[in-house]
Design a protein around this motif. Structure first.
Motif, PDB file in Angstrom:
ATOM      1  N   LEU A 146       0.827  -1.206   0.000  1.00 45.82           N
ATOM      2  CA  LEU A 146       0.000   0.000   0.000  1.00 45.82           C
ATOM      3  C   LEU A 146       0.863   1.258   0.000  1.00 45.82           C
ATOM      4  O   LEU A 146       0.561   2.239  -0.691  1.00 45.82           O
ATOM      5  CB  LEU A 146      -0.930  -0.002   1.209  1.00 45.82           C
ATOM      6  CG  LEU A 146      -2.056  -1.035   1.182  1.00 45.82           C
ATOM      7  CD1 LEU A 146      -2.748  -1.114   2.542  1.00 45.82           C
ATOM      8  CD2 LEU A 146      -3.070  -0.708   0.097  1.00 45.82           C
ATOM      9  N   GLY A 147       1.943   1.235   0.786  1.00 45.26           N
ATOM     10  CA  GLY A 147       2.827   2.393   0.837  1.00 45.26           C
ATOM     11  C   GLY A 147       3.546   2.621  -0.475  1.00 45.26           C
ATOM     12  O   GLY A 147       3.662   3.758  -0.954  1.00 45.26           O
ATOM     13  N   LEU A 159       0.605   7.198   5.102  1.00 47.38           N
ATOM     14  CA  LEU A 159       0.219   6.625   6.384  1.00 47.38           C
ATOM     15  C   LEU A 159      -0.820   5.550   6.107  1.00 47.38           C
ATOM     16  O   LEU A 159      -1.814   5.804   5.414  1.00 47.38           O
ATOM     17  CB  LEU A 159      -0.353   7.690   7.315  1.00 47.38           C
ATOM     18  CG  LEU A 159       0.645   8.742   7.810  1.00 47.38           C
ATOM     19  CD1 LEU A 159      -0.057   9.774   8.678  1.00 47.38           C
ATOM     20  CD2 LEU A 159       1.777   8.100   8.582  1.00 47.38           C
ATOM     21  N   ILE A 160      -0.579   4.352   6.618  1.00 49.97           N
ATOM     22  CA  ILE A 160      -1.454   3.214   6.352  1.00 49.97           C
ATOM     23  C   ILE A 160      -2.066   2.748   7.662  1.00 49.97           C
ATOM     24  O   ILE A 160      -1.352   2.576   8.660  1.00 49.97           O
ATOM     25  CB  ILE A 160      -0.685   2.048   5.703  1.00 49.97           C
ATOM     26  CG1 ILE A 160       0.152   2.541   4.518  1.00 49.97           C
ATOM     27  CG2 ILE A 160      -1.638   0.956   5.253  1.00 49.97           C
ATOM     28  CD1 ILE A 160       1.635   2.483   4.744  1.00 49.97           C
ATOM     29  N   THR A 201      -0.409  11.024   2.212  1.00 50.85           N
ATOM     30  CA  THR A 201      -1.492  10.226   1.646  1.00 50.85           C
ATOM     31  C   THR A 201      -1.923   9.196   2.672  1.00 50.85           C
ATOM     32  O   THR A 201      -1.081   8.614   3.366  1.00 50.85           O
ATOM     33  CB  THR A 201      -1.024   9.522   0.356  1.00 50.85           C
ATOM     34  OG1 THR A 201      -0.659  10.512  -0.608  1.00 50.85           O
ATOM     35  CG2 THR A 201      -2.118   8.637  -0.219  1.00 50.85           C
ATOM     36  N   LEU A 202      -3.218   8.962   2.778  1.00 54.10           N
ATOM     37  CA  LEU A 202      -3.756   7.963   3.691  1.00 54.10           C
ATOM     38  C   LEU A 202      -4.183   6.738   2.894  1.00 54.10           C
ATOM     39  O   LEU A 202      -4.791   6.855   1.830  1.00 54.10           O
ATOM     40  CB  LEU A 202      -4.951   8.537   4.452  1.00 54.10           C
ATOM     41  CG  LEU A 202      -5.604   7.643   5.512  1.00 54.10           C
ATOM     42  CD1 LEU A 202      -4.635   7.359   6.656  1.00 54.10           C
ATOM     43  CD2 LEU A 202      -6.882   8.298   6.046  1.00 54.10           C
ATOM     44  N   ALA A 203      -3.845   5.553   3.394  1.00 56.39           N
ATOM     45  CA  ALA A 203      -4.250   4.302   2.750  1.00 56.39           C
ATOM     46  C   ALA A 203      -4.732   3.333   3.816  1.00 56.39           C
ATOM     47  O   ALA A 203      -4.475   3.513   5.007  1.00 56.39           O
ATOM     48  CB  ALA A 203      -3.095   3.702   1.953  1.00 56.39           C
ATOM     49  N   GLU A 216     -10.080  10.583   3.769  1.00 56.59           N
ATOM     50  CA  GLU A 216     -10.460   9.269   3.268  1.00 56.59           C
ATOM     51  C   GLU A 216      -9.220   8.551   2.727  1.00 56.59           C
ATOM     52  O   GLU A 216      -8.339   9.182   2.138  1.00 56.59           O
ATOM     53  CB  GLU A 216     -11.487   9.401   2.139  1.00 56.59           C
ATOM     54  CG  GLU A 216     -12.794  10.053   2.541  1.00 56.59           C
ATOM     55  CD  GLU A 216     -13.719   9.087   3.261  1.00 56.59           C
ATOM     56  OE1 GLU A 216     -13.419   7.874   3.268  1.00 56.59           O
ATOM     57  OE2 GLU A 216     -14.736   9.553   3.808  1.00 56.59           O
ATOM     58  N   PRO A 217      -9.138   7.231   2.890  1.00 57.17           N
ATOM     59  CA  PRO A 217      -7.983   6.507   2.347  1.00 57.17           C
ATOM     60  C   PRO A 217      -8.001   6.461   0.824  1.00 57.17           C
ATOM     61  O   PRO A 217      -9.067   6.373   0.208  1.00 57.17           O
ATOM     62  CB  PRO A 217      -8.129   5.102   2.947  1.00 57.17           C
ATOM     63  CG  PRO A 217      -9.579   4.972   3.274  1.00 57.17           C
ATOM     64  CD  PRO A 217     -10.053   6.347   3.636  1.00 57.17           C
TER      65      PRO A 217
END
Length: 251
Positions: A146-147, A159-160, A201-203, A216-217
């Motif tokens: 994801l990263g 950030l996951i 970025t959010l995941a 939101e991811p």
């Protein structure tokens, strides 16, 4: 090989899934496994074929890579994704590419953390197939996938966050590598989000407040093109693991 998710189906395997290489015996040590040819160039070396499995996000994605290209991706087949039928997806991939099981040189599998049953099933399938073929099985943490995808897509730190047993969750931070991976409470995760002063970025599968905005991811699954690219990176290219171990919680 049995049908994942079809416990009462005892039909003989289709011819496409018969092992072409003889023996099927487990090598005595990792060094005896056939190493990858992922960097093979135009000098006549055979092109490597890589099997990829990703399911910790709750949706099955199975792909086959040839060199640096993904030549089969089950993600577009809604029926396969909903059925979570790894064996069926593999059969379809082999049929569409004209390959046999014995053509696979390497297996990459998403080891989570994520959905416990889906993650363990994919890892077990990959390990069993790698054992039978005598090829390396490389475990790729879901947060690295994801990263890697988020950083490539946005050029920002990622950030996951994925849910675990309440009130806990898994939290990671990725720049050019997975530099943080922790099992934390929701309050600790929110504090880490608040501490981010620059763009990020959010995941994953969680939303967070940041700077007065509900974030939101971007995604909870990486495309198989990025999974193949990560497998070809220096961190994974030379690995010759015999099996993959899923990341799970100790409850």
């Amino acid at each position: 090989m049995g049908h994942a998710g079809r416990g009462d189906d005892r039909r003989a395997p289709a011819p496409a899934l018969r092992l072409r290489r003889g023996g099927g015996k487990r090598p005595r040590d990792h060094a005896e496994r056939r190493g990858p040819a992922l960097g093979a160039g135009a000098g006549g070396a055979a092109m490597s074929h890589v099997l990829m499995l990703q399911s910790s996000g709750g949706v099955l994605a199975l792909g086959i890579g040839a060199g640096d290209r993904v030549i089969f991706d089950s993600s577009g087949d809604t029926a396969l994704a909903q059925a979570r039928d790894i064996d069926g997806a593999l059969r379809k991939g082999l049929a569409e590419t004209g390959l046999r099981l014995g053509d696979l040189d390497r297996i990459g599998v998403d080891i989570g953390p994520g959905g416990l049953g889906a993650t363990r099933t994919a890892a077990a399938f990959a390990n069993a197939l790698g054992f039978a073929l005598g090829v390396p099985v490389i475990g790729l943490p879901a947060f690295a996938l994801l990263g890697f995808h988020g950083a490539r897509a946005t050029g920002r730190p990622v950030l996951i966050a994925r849910r675990a047993a309440r009130p806990h969750l898994f939290l990671g931070r990725y720049t050019d590598r997975l530099e943080r991976f922790d099992y934390v409470t929701e309050d600790d995760a929110q504090a880490a989000i608040d501490a981010e002063s620059g763009p990020f970025t959010l995941a994953g599968n969680m939303r967070f407040q940041h700077g007065g905005t509900l974030r939101e991811p971007l995604t909870n699954a990486a495309p198989l093109t990025d999974m193949l690219a990560l497998m070809r990176s220096p961190a994974y290219l030379e690995r010759n693991d015999a099996s993959a171990v899923p990341i799970t919680e100790d409850l």
